[in-house]
Design a protein around this motif. Structure first.
Motif: not given
Ligand code: CA
Ligand code: SGN
Length: 679
Positions: A38-40, A196-198, A364-366
């Motif tokens: 997640d989020d890597h 590695p999610h927040r 973050d991302k988006r």
């Molecule tokens: Ca994610």
């Protein structure tokens, strides 16, 4: 004995025999070990040339197989990416456009299709699609985002807490399942990590990493967002201003800070630490207490403080990544120890989207910018997928489901948007491969405040449209000249032809995928709305968020508003219309008067939020249009809503002397509203 052996082993060599030719991967029915995090971000994987860390085990997959250089998500967010992977469809078509939506479990998924054709299927770890997993013989998933330490898991038999760190536990559960699965069936194992999610909480064994060195800073850590549209300035995801000292950066609050009051996510610092068992807490404190003391002694300010926060953030992020990499190593080791299984197993490593590692000053991302648009994708199957190859074609998470189905010999449903990657994995260079990918992000007016946008990316260019009326802007990047996307050339006349071509391509892609969301009509303020269509019967409004709304600002020219509403579909939490008064810019100043279709309630929520809620039960068959009348009396500071013979009133703030906007609102539902009649 010998006979027994024969019976057991016979299918395997036969199986292997028919898949040795690379061209024959389709229908070869390999096991699929799908390791997903997640989020890597790809730029935190050494096989992708990371400047910040080493991932030896993920690199093992790449070295023994294929690395996709240009793999992208279609909507850079967790739930949407996962829904796309299951369905092979972009968000508008699978209905999961933003986190908080509920995945419609009735729709076809690759897991269900594989299961139906004899695959044994398992889903372990982060799920994040709200409804229970379907199409899996076995599932055990984290509720929502899940916890890093001693996490709870949901199973078909209820909830249970497992001691340890989420990454290690998820790996243990995956290995257990591999051991006890039916060895005579091919399998799909989705091993999905929270990390590695927040908020980045590494396992105890990773806490010592990077203790004695600084991680290089990205060149855009102090980006000033010049050269792009206003939208890029107005997010809430900077390391400098939107990272929380206690919650994100794990510095315990001092007595004085507690006295002053913790705000935002910092308020959950104590709960987050309370989950740790004494030994875990001891390891944690041993690692952080001296570093925290040094920070308190230094009290860095200005840019030094940002640099310090970047180091604290990136180190914990990379420590979490290290745990994921170790998990990959354990799974690969298990395959090495089971060569008969390994011979028939396609291993995939990917993550739901990319992430900003201080790039543009962000976490973050988006956004559709490269760092969060890119998804890592490495795939191995020794003897079947050539080792050490790079695949440059434009690929996307819509392709995962068609690929798995193709490998399993299942016909890919015609309405899936993606294409099988098997021709690319087989070393082919199909000349009809796509020349552009499509992107659409919807979660505006939510955490991190990134506006809705869609766009197209080709091998060299990227065109982005921020279509919400309050932004109404375009960006165009020439990735060859400006890989960091710092200077939009949208207004540059020398790119006029490129721009025109990309605009055409964008229209074509929207048509090809059947995406008519992102059309918002003439309302000048919208939030959480996927689509507005004006038809003969009124405005058809698709709200894809809780509390989505669209407003026409300015004095509405009256104080009595009437509309009739018909429910079209979705989770009909609340439908209604919204009045805004006082400061038109302020998101807090909304009154929502409406019908909770599901609960059959007439409800008004005042500008003070749920504290100011008034409601009454109504009788309604759920089908006929329901008329709602809202009357505002500014002199008496009150608002009254009436429907189905009931009425409810809320108090309005005394400082409201005029109405400044009106419009429609809804929650996770599609509703038709007749045009407001205003008296
Ligand atoms: Ca994610
Ligand atoms: C949580 C995070 C956000 C993150 C979203 C979406 N805050 O809300 O920072 O953007 O998830 O992430 S947290 O404090 O709860 O971690 S996603 O990967 O699930 O889409």
């Amino acid at each position: 004995m010998a006979r027994l052996f024969l019976v057991r082993l016979l299918p395997l060599p036969l199986f292997a025999a028919c898949v040795t030719a690379q061209a024959g991967l389709s229908g070869s029915r390999p096991n699929i070990l799908f390791i997903f995090s997640d989020d890597h971000a790809a730029h935190a994987i050494s096989a992708y040339g990371s400047r910040v860390n080493q991932t030896p085990n993920i690199d093992r997959i790449a070295a023994n197989g294929a690395l996709f250089r240009n793999n992208f998500c279609g909507n850079s967010l967790c739930g949407p990416s996962r829904a796309t992977i299951l369905t092979g469809k972009h968000s508008h078509a699978n209905g999961f456009m933003r986190n908080g939506n509920t995945f419609d479990p009735a729709q076809p998924t690759m897991a269900k299709l594989l299961q139906a054709t004899g695959y044994q299927t398992a889903m372990i770890g982060k799920w994040h699609l709200t409804s229970d997993p379907q199409g899996f013989d076995h599932w055990i998933v984290l509720p929502g985002q899940g916890q890093y330490y001693n996490p709870d898991f949901l199973t078909p038999d209820g909830r249970k807490r497992i001691e340890g760190h989420a990454t290690n536990i998820t790996t243990d559960l995956a290995l257990d399942w591999l051991e006890q699965r039916d060895p005579d069936k091919p399998f799909l194992l989705m091993c999905q990590h929270k990390a590695p999610h927040r908020n980045w909480m590494p396992a105890p064994e990773d806490l010592a990493l990077y203790a004695d060195r600084d991680i290089p800073e990205p060149p855009t850590l102090f980006d000033d967002y010049a050269g792009r549209t206003e939208a890029a300035k107005h997010q809430e995801m900077t390391i400098a201003r939107h990272m929380y000292l206690h919650y994100d950066l794990v510095v315990p609050p001092t007595a004085a800070e507690r006295e002053a009051g913790l705000v935002g996510p910092d308020r959950s610092y104590d709960d987050m630490m309370a989950r740790l068992l004494p030994a875990q807490r001891e390891a944690w404190d041993a690692a952080f207490a001296p570093r925290n003391a040094a920070f308190r002694a230094d009290e860095p300010t200005g840019r030094e403080r940002v640099r310090w926060a970047y180091q604290r953030y990136i180190k914990n992020y990379l420590r979490c990544v290290n745990g994921v990499d170790r998990s990959v190593g354990r799974l690969l080791d298990w395959l090495d120890a089971h060569p008969d299984v390994k011979a028939n197993t396609l291993v995939v490593y990917s993550s739901d989207q990319g992430f900003y590692l201080g790039d543009h000053g962000w976490y973050d991302k988006r956004w559709m910018y490269e760092e969060s648009l890119k998804m890592p994708l490495v795939v191995s199957w020794p003897g079947h997928v050539a080792a050490g190859v790079e695949i440059p074609q434009l690929t996307q998470n819509i392709d995962f489901a068609p690929t798995f189905l193709d490998l399993a010999g299942v016909d890919v449903p015609a309405d899936m948007h993606g294409a099988s990657l098997v021709p690319l994995l087989s070393g082919g260079e199909p000349d009809d491969w796509r020349d552009a990918i499509y992107y659409h992000y919807y979660e505006s007016n939510a955490v991190h405040m990134v506006p809705e946008h869609y766009g197209v990316r080709t091998a060299r260019y990227k065109l982005v449209r921020y279509y919400e009326p309050q932004w109404d802007a375009w960006e165009l990047f020439d990735l060859a000249r400006d890989p960091d996307e710092l200077h939009s050339v949208h207004g540059d006349p020398s790119y006029a032809d490129i721009l025109a071509g990309l605009k055409r391509r964008l229209v074509e892609l929207r048509r090809q995928y059947g995406d008519d969301t992102g059309t918002l009509g003439e309302f000048d303020v919208t939030a959480g709305i996927a689509r507005v269509q004006l038809g003969a019967d009124g405005y058809r409004v698709w709200a894809n968020a809780t509390g989505g709304y669209l407003l026409r600002s300015g004095d509405p020219g009256g104080t009595k508003f009437t509309t009739a509403m018909t429910s079209v579909g979705g989770r009909q939490l609340r439908n209604g219309f919204v009045l805004l008064s006082g400061d038109a810019e302020s998101r807090g100043q909304l009154v929502r008067a409406g019908i909770e279709f599901g609960a059959r309630q007439l409800t008004v929520i005042g500008p003070g939020g749920m504290r100011q809620r008034a409601s009454a039960a109504i009788e309604w068959d759920g089908r006929a249009p329901l008329e709602l009348v809202v009357t505002v009396d500014l002199a008496a500071h009150s608002l009254t809503a009436a429907a189905a013979g009931q009425r409810v009133t809320v108090e309005l703030p005394a400082e409201w002397t005029e109405l400044t906007a009106c419009g429609y609102g809804a929650s996770n539902a599609e509703t038709v509203f007749t045009p407001l009649s205003i008296e």
